[in-house]
Design a protein around this motif. Structure first.
Motif, PDB file in Angstrom:
ATOM      1  N   SER A  60       0.905  -1.099  -0.045  1.00 35.05           N
ATOM      2  CA  SER A  60      -0.208  -0.042  -0.063  1.00 35.05           C
ATOM      3  C   SER A  60       0.933   1.136  -0.009  1.00 35.05           C
ATOM      4  CB  SER A  60      -0.774   0.086   1.168  1.00 35.05           C
ATOM      5  OG  SER A  60      -1.581   1.196   1.446  1.00 35.05           O
ATOM      6  N   VAL A  61       0.586   2.079  -1.066  1.00 36.01           N
ATOM      7  CA  VAL A  61       1.296   3.507  -0.996  1.00 36.01           C
ATOM      8  C   VAL A  61       0.302   4.817  -1.207  1.00 36.01           C
ATOM      9  CG1 VAL A  61       2.987   4.844  -2.281  1.00 36.01           C
ATOM     10  CG2 VAL A  61       3.212   2.279  -2.313  1.00 36.01           C
ATOM     11  N   TRP A  62       0.483   5.472  -0.105  1.00 37.91           N
ATOM     12  CA  TRP A  62      -0.240   6.609   0.165  1.00 37.91           C
ATOM     13  C   TRP A  62       0.396   7.753   0.576  1.00 37.91           C
ATOM     14  CZ3 TRP A  62      -4.810   7.417  -1.771  1.00 37.91           C
ATOM     15  CH2 TRP A  62      -5.759   8.615  -1.820  1.00 37.91           C
ATOM     16  N   GLY A  63       1.420   8.038  -0.275  1.00 41.29           N
ATOM     17  CA  GLY A  63       2.647   9.181  -0.035  1.00 41.29           C
ATOM     18  C   GLY A  63       3.972   8.695   0.166  1.00 41.29           C
ATOM     19  N   GLU A  64       4.858   9.479   0.262  1.00 42.73           N
ATOM     20  CA  GLU A  64       6.123   8.986   0.564  1.00 42.73           C
ATOM     21  C   GLU A  64       6.215   8.605   1.862  1.00 42.73           C
ATOM     22  OE1 GLU A  64       8.820  13.030   0.971  1.00 42.73           O
ATOM     23  OE2 GLU A  64       7.978  12.433  -0.968  1.00 42.73           O
ATOM     24  N   ASP A  65       5.545   9.014   2.837  1.00 39.22           N
ATOM     25  CA  ASP A  65       5.944   8.362   4.247  1.00 39.22           C
ATOM     26  C   ASP A  65       4.656   7.189   4.555  1.00 39.22           C
ATOM     27  OD1 ASP A  65       7.486  10.531   5.019  1.00 39.22           O
ATOM     28  OD2 ASP A  65       6.233  11.731   5.483  1.00 39.22           O
ATOM     29  N   ILE A 128     -13.074  -1.540  -6.613  1.00 32.97           N
ATOM     30  CA  ILE A 128     -11.855  -1.968  -7.602  1.00 32.97           C
ATOM     31  C   ILE A 128     -10.875  -2.829  -6.446  1.00 32.97           C
ATOM     32  CG2 ILE A 128      -9.825  -0.907  -8.845  1.00 32.97           C
ATOM     33  CD1 ILE A 128     -12.376  -0.154 -10.071  1.00 32.97           C
ATOM     34  N   HIS A 129     -10.651  -2.108  -5.444  1.00 35.57           N
ATOM     35  CA  HIS A 129      -9.983  -3.138  -4.273  1.00 35.57           C
ATOM     36  C   HIS A 129     -10.420  -2.243  -2.769  1.00 35.57           C
ATOM     37  CE1 HIS A 129      -6.473   0.145  -4.631  1.00 35.57           C
ATOM     38  NE2 HIS A 129      -6.667   0.069  -3.439  1.00 35.57           N
ATOM     39  N   LEU A 130     -10.201  -3.189  -1.854  1.00 34.22           N
ATOM     40  CA  LEU A 130     -10.159  -2.942  -0.419  1.00 34.22           C
ATOM     41  C   LEU A 130      -9.097  -3.396   0.122  1.00 34.22           C
ATOM     42  CD1 LEU A 130     -12.083  -1.849   1.936  1.00 34.22           C
ATOM     43  CD2 LEU A 130     -12.642  -4.314   1.970  1.00 34.22           C
ATOM     44  N   GLN A 131      -8.211  -2.785   0.750  1.00 31.12           N
ATOM     45  CA  GLN A 131      -6.966  -3.297   1.258  1.00 31.12           C
ATOM     46  C   GLN A 131      -6.541  -2.573   2.534  1.00 31.12           C
ATOM     47  OE1 GLN A 131      -4.501  -2.462  -2.060  1.00 31.12           O
ATOM     48  NE2 GLN A 131      -3.026  -1.539  -0.621  1.00 31.12           N
ATOM     49  N   PRO A 132      -5.759  -3.205   3.615  1.00 30.58           N
ATOM     50  CA  PRO A 132      -5.337  -2.688   4.607  1.00 30.58           C
ATOM     51  C   PRO A 132      -4.300  -1.433   4.273  1.00 30.58           C
ATOM     52  CG  PRO A 132      -4.919  -4.827   4.942  1.00 30.58           C
ATOM     53  CD  PRO A 132      -5.382  -4.676   3.508  1.00 30.58           C
ATOM     54  N   SER A 133      -4.145  -0.328   4.838  1.00 30.48           N
ATOM     55  CA  SER A 133      -3.237   0.720   4.249  1.00 30.48           C
ATOM     56  C   SER A 133      -2.950   1.789   5.516  1.00 30.48           C
ATOM     57  CB  SER A 133      -3.983   1.570   3.436  1.00 30.48           C
ATOM     58  OG  SER A 133      -3.034   2.501   2.860  1.00 30.48           O
ATOM     59  N   TYR A 134      -2.370   2.590   5.265  1.00 27.98           N
ATOM     60  CA  TYR A 134      -1.972   3.861   6.530  1.00 27.98           C
ATOM     61  C   TYR A 134      -2.132   5.018   6.096  1.00 27.98           C
ATOM     62  CZ  TYR A 134       0.641   6.114  10.076  1.00 27.98           C
ATOM     63  OH  TYR A 134       1.274   6.917  10.912  1.00 27.98           O
TER      64      TYR A 134
END
Length: 172
Positions: A60-65, A128-134
């Motif tokens: 999961s990628v939601w920004g560089e941090d 489209i997708h459901l996934q764990p993230s931050y």
């Protein structure tokens, strides 16, 4: 004449096999870094979260941090857990406090429960997708869906399914 036709059939089959082998080799070449990164995340989860078996891994990628590998599996007490392992832009794991986070799935809202919640709240959407993230310093379920031709991201707390914010609609 018949012998010549057999020869061309064999050459054609060999050519197709060589092309398929080349495509496979290219796929392996492209994916090897991703697989190595995933394997490293699993290894870290096994060491730091007492993960004993793996059922699912996702990046999961939601920004560089907010670059995380999430690993779902069982811990040494045979309980289902979700582990978040943080990575940097250099594709290496982050070390230090909060770089690995673990939650018991029994103490949170499960993927199936999230699907049911989404269906009851949002109705007829194409997930489209459901996934764990931050997201926003919170461990979340990230929902990406299409509704009436628009693509939207929504985030729900992993612990209880409470929606965070109003989501993001992607521009047309």
């Amino acid at each position: 004449m018949r012998r010549n036709r057999k020869k061309w059939i064999y050459i054609s089959i060999l050519t197709v096999l060589l092309i398929l082998f080349g495509i496979y080799q290219f796929y392996v070449y492209v994916m090897k870094d991703q697989w190595a990164e995933r394997d490293l995340a699993v290894s870290i989860a096994e060491q730091q979260a007492q993960l004993t078996s793996v059922t699912k891994t996702q990046k999961s990628v939601w920004g560089e941090d907010s670059i995380y590998w999430t690993i779902e599996g069982l811990n040494n007490e045979n309980k289902p857990i979700m582990v978040w392992v943080q990575f940097g832009l250099d594709r290496k794991p982050i070390t230090g406090e909060n770089s690995v986070h673990t939650e018991l799935i029994d103490n949170s809202i499960s993927e199936d429960e999230m699907y049911a919640k989404i269906a009851s709240e949002l109705g007829n959407i194409e997930i489209i997708h459901l996934q764990p993230s931050y997201y926003n310093k919170t461990y979340v379920w990230q929902l990406f869906y299409k509704q009436e031709g628009k693509y939207v991201y929504r985030f729900y707390q992993f612990s209880d399914g409470t929606e965070i914010g109003n989501g993001y609609q992607l521009p047309d």
